[in-house]
Design an enzyme around this catalytic site. Structure first.
Site, short mmCIF file in Angstrom:
data_model
loop_
_atom_site.label_atom_id
_atom_site.label_comp_id
_atom_site.label_asym_id
_atom_site.label_seq_id
_atom_site.Cartn_x
_atom_site.Cartn_y
_atom_site.Cartn_z
N ASP A 1 43.69 -50.12 23.82
CA ASP A 1 44.32 -48.81 23.99
C ASP A 1 45.79 -48.98 24.34
O ASP A 1 46.13 -49.60 25.34
CB ASP A 1 43.59 -48.03 25.10
CG ASP A 1 43.96 -46.56 25.13
OD1 ASP A 1 45.06 -46.20 24.67
OD2 ASP A 1 43.15 -45.75 25.62
N SER B 1 40.41 -38.54 26.18
CA SER B 1 41.83 -38.43 26.46
C SER B 1 42.11 -37.24 27.38
O SER B 1 41.57 -37.18 28.48
CB SER B 1 42.60 -38.32 25.14
OG SER B 1 43.99 -38.54 25.34
N HIS C 1 42.94 -46.27 21.36
CA HIS C 1 42.74 -45.01 22.08
C HIS C 1 41.82 -44.05 21.33
O HIS C 1 41.09 -43.28 21.94
CB HIS C 1 44.10 -44.34 22.32
CG HIS C 1 44.04 -43.16 23.23
ND1 HIS C 1 43.73 -43.27 24.57
CD2 HIS C 1 44.24 -41.83 23.00
CE1 HIS C 1 43.76 -42.07 25.13
NE2 HIS C 1 44.06 -41.18 24.19
#
Length: 324
Positions: A264, A150, A292
């Protein structure tokens, strides 16, 4: 009669002795769940053989955990995501060989790493700080494998572009730096147990059943830092950082692996295609039934993919050296 009383007293004492830790656990679970969460992380670090250390750099302090020593395989530096901390990698570290040298650092301002009001929390600012950390522990004496997820994936990608000689290979897991699927009312900064549950639903395709007390504990742990998280979030979605990764992709020269959850909902999986088109030879692994939070949802699979990629690249380098 005295003997019977002694036996009764013995059972009473034994029962009371056992009851104390049980009651303490129940009290922690019901009244201080945040304490229980911290103990949980401490226990798993200890179980997995990770040690916590600090690195001081001119008044700035980094907190990190590590296991193993530099050896035949490249060292691995792991960069966590927004509002997380170094312990988020425990689920993956569990499935990596114990002889590997692994370093998990708290990102700038997060958890045990220094937080200041004047700090630059843009992606570029975080890259500079991580480079400072790498130098302080001499991790760059030998090229290492960089992993980021991320926000940490965004930072890792820009880092590899800025300091290519330090990176032998890299894994980006659902990196931001493309586009988010939300803008206002930041869903990644929950203030209530219900909002925390909503965040888990947003980040995870797998539905975890989390007790209300644990959700409250997670809120309690995060709440004092929410103003900081909002500051960082606005930085990384701002003009300076939003497309930082995409703008630096053409400068990445180290072998690149991208892992992404097909479901995601935070950063669209189409970002994997964008990266693959801009970085020749990029290896893409798309995971089914995964959102995610790849590290949380598919830790064993993630560890296996990372290790296989490291070995593949190391073997390729060895083959190149032999042929020359």
């Amino acid at each position: 009669m005295a003997a019977e009383l002694d036996v009764v007293n013995l059972f009473f004492i034994a029962g009371a002795t056992l009851a104390i830790p049980i009651l303490a656990f129940l009290a922690s679970f019901l009244l201080w769940p945040s304490v229980l969460i911290k103990v949980y992380y401490w226990y798993w670090r200890r179980t997995l053989g990770l040690q916590v250390r600090y690195a001081d750099c001119g008044g700035y302090r980094f907190c990190y955990s590590y296991r193993g020593k530099p050896g035949m395989r490249p060292s691995i530096l792991m960069l966590h995501g927004f509002s997380a901390h170094k312990d988020m990698w425990l689920t993956v570290v569990k499935y990596l060989p114990k002889h590997l040298h692994i370093v998990c650092v708290d990102m700038p301002g997060h958890e045990g790493t220094t937080r200041t009001n004047t700090e630059d929390y843009s992606v570029q600012g975080q890259v500079r700080r991580i480079h400072q950390f790498v130098g302080s522990i001499h991790l760059n004496r030998k090229a290492f494998h960089l992993v980021g997820t991320s926000m940490g994936g965004n930072v890792a990608g820009v880092y590899a572009a800025c300091y290519p000689s330090e990176i032998c290979s890299m894994t980006l897991i659902c990196p931001d730096g493309q586009s988010y699927n939300f803008t206002l009312n930041i869903p990644l900064i929950p203030t209530t147990p219900d909002e925390m549950e909503d965040m888990f639903r947003l980040c995870s395709h797998i539905r975890f059943k989390i007790p209300q007390q644990i959700l409250q504990g997670l809120v309690d742990v995060r709440e004092p830092h929410n103003a900081f998280y909002e500051e960082v979030f606005m930085e990384i979605i701002g003009e300076k950082s939003r497309y930082a990764l995409q703008e630096h992709l053409h400068l990445i020269t180290s072998p690149l692996q991208v892992i992404w959850g097909k479901q995601d909902q935070v950063v669209d999986v189409s970002g994997a295609t964008v990266i693959a088109e801009l970085v020749p030879g990029c290896k893409v692994d798309l995971l089914d039934n995964c959102g995610h939070s790849v590290v949380m949802e598919k830790p064993c699979r993630t560890a296996k993919l990372i290790l296989e990629f490291i070995i593949l690249q190391q073997n390729a380098r060895s083959g190149t050296k032999k042929s020359s």
